[in-house]
Design an enzyme around this catalytic site. Structure first.
Site, PDB file in Angstrom:
ATOM      1  N   SER A 142       0.840  -1.195   0.000  1.00 41.50           N
ATOM      2  CA  SER A 142       0.000   0.000   0.000  1.00 41.50           C
ATOM      3  C   SER A 142       0.876   1.246   0.000  1.00 41.50           C
ATOM      4  O   SER A 142       1.999   1.231   0.512  1.00 41.50           O
ATOM      5  CB  SER A 142      -0.918   0.017   1.228  1.00 41.50           C
ATOM      6  OG  SER A 142      -1.805  -1.077   1.207  1.00 41.50           O
ATOM      7  N   CYS A 173      -8.001   0.045   2.278  1.00 42.47           N
ATOM      8  CA  CYS A 173      -7.879   1.177   1.353  1.00 42.47           C
ATOM      9  C   CYS A 173      -9.232   1.632   0.821  1.00 42.47           C
ATOM     10  O   CYS A 173      -9.327   2.269  -0.236  1.00 42.47           O
ATOM     11  CB  CYS A 173      -6.933   0.838   0.204  1.00 42.47           C
ATOM     12  SG  CYS A 173      -5.310   0.287   0.766  1.00 42.47           S
TER      13      CYS A 173
END
Length: 210
Positions: A142, A173
């Protein structure tokens, strides 16, 4: 002339302490301040970025939730996940956010390829992804950044050998049903310490090549 790049290996740090240190560093830096990469891991923590609309709160309460000033929505950090924070003067390096994100994504892809794992980036969803054996897509790295006064901080996280179950309590996310994976589950035997050093070396080289 290549700009100096300072590398700091911080070991395990509290997320909030690391954020304060990055904010202070960015506020105090000047045109001569060298750029830095910080390698670290965090104890278990959910972090919520600036894009907080329609974010489902974690379904478990034994892990703290911390609001932070990076871009993006919600994610999880924990032991066994490698984190590199990128504290850069973007104009001096002739970078913008898009080019920096691409370098970070490409570095993770390059690292995984060196271990025989094919990975890819997605234009509409920053990070690095792989296809699992069941053909399902899973996220393995990420990214989240913050830019102030043309300088950035925060960075990337790569799942290596960690408890992935806390991800099930959030929409990682911001994506409901997004699967996550880690290098250990893809057949890579190197531990977080080794992977962290490999990622740090490759990222430093790729950023210095720009």
């Amino acid at each position: 002339m290549q700009q100096p790049l300072i590398i700091r290996r911080l070991g395990i740090t509290e997320f909030e302490d690391a954020c304060r240190s990055m904010q202070n560093f960015n506020a105090e830096r000047n045109a001569e301040t060298a750029d830095e990469l910080w390698l670290t891991e965090h104890p278990a923590v959910y972090t919520l970025g600036l894009n907080r609309r329609q974010v489902r709160p974690p379904a478990r309460h034994d892990i703290p939730l911390v609001h932070t000033d990076r871009g993006g929505k919600i994610t999880y950090h924990g032991p066994g996940q490698v984190i590199i924070y990128v504290l850069f003067n973007l104009p001096r390096r002739k970078l913008n956010i898009r080019s920096l994100v691409s370098i970070m994504e490409d570095t993770v892809i390059e690292l995984l390829a060196a271990h025989g794992v094919t990975a890819y980036a997605k234009k509409d969803a920053p990070g690095v992804y792989v296809q699992l054996e069941n053909r399902q897509e899973a996220k393995i790295a990420s990214l989240g950044l913050r830019v102030k006064n043309d300088c950035c901080y925060h960075g990337l996280s790569l799942n290596v050998d960690m408890d992935l179950s806390p991800f099930a309590a959030i929409d990682p996310c911001g994506y409901a049903g997004l699967q996550v994976t880690q290098t250990k589950d893809l057949g890579i035997s190197d531990d977080a310490s080794a992977i962290g050093e490999q990622l740090l070396e490759k990222l430093a080289a790729n950023l210095n090549a720009g």
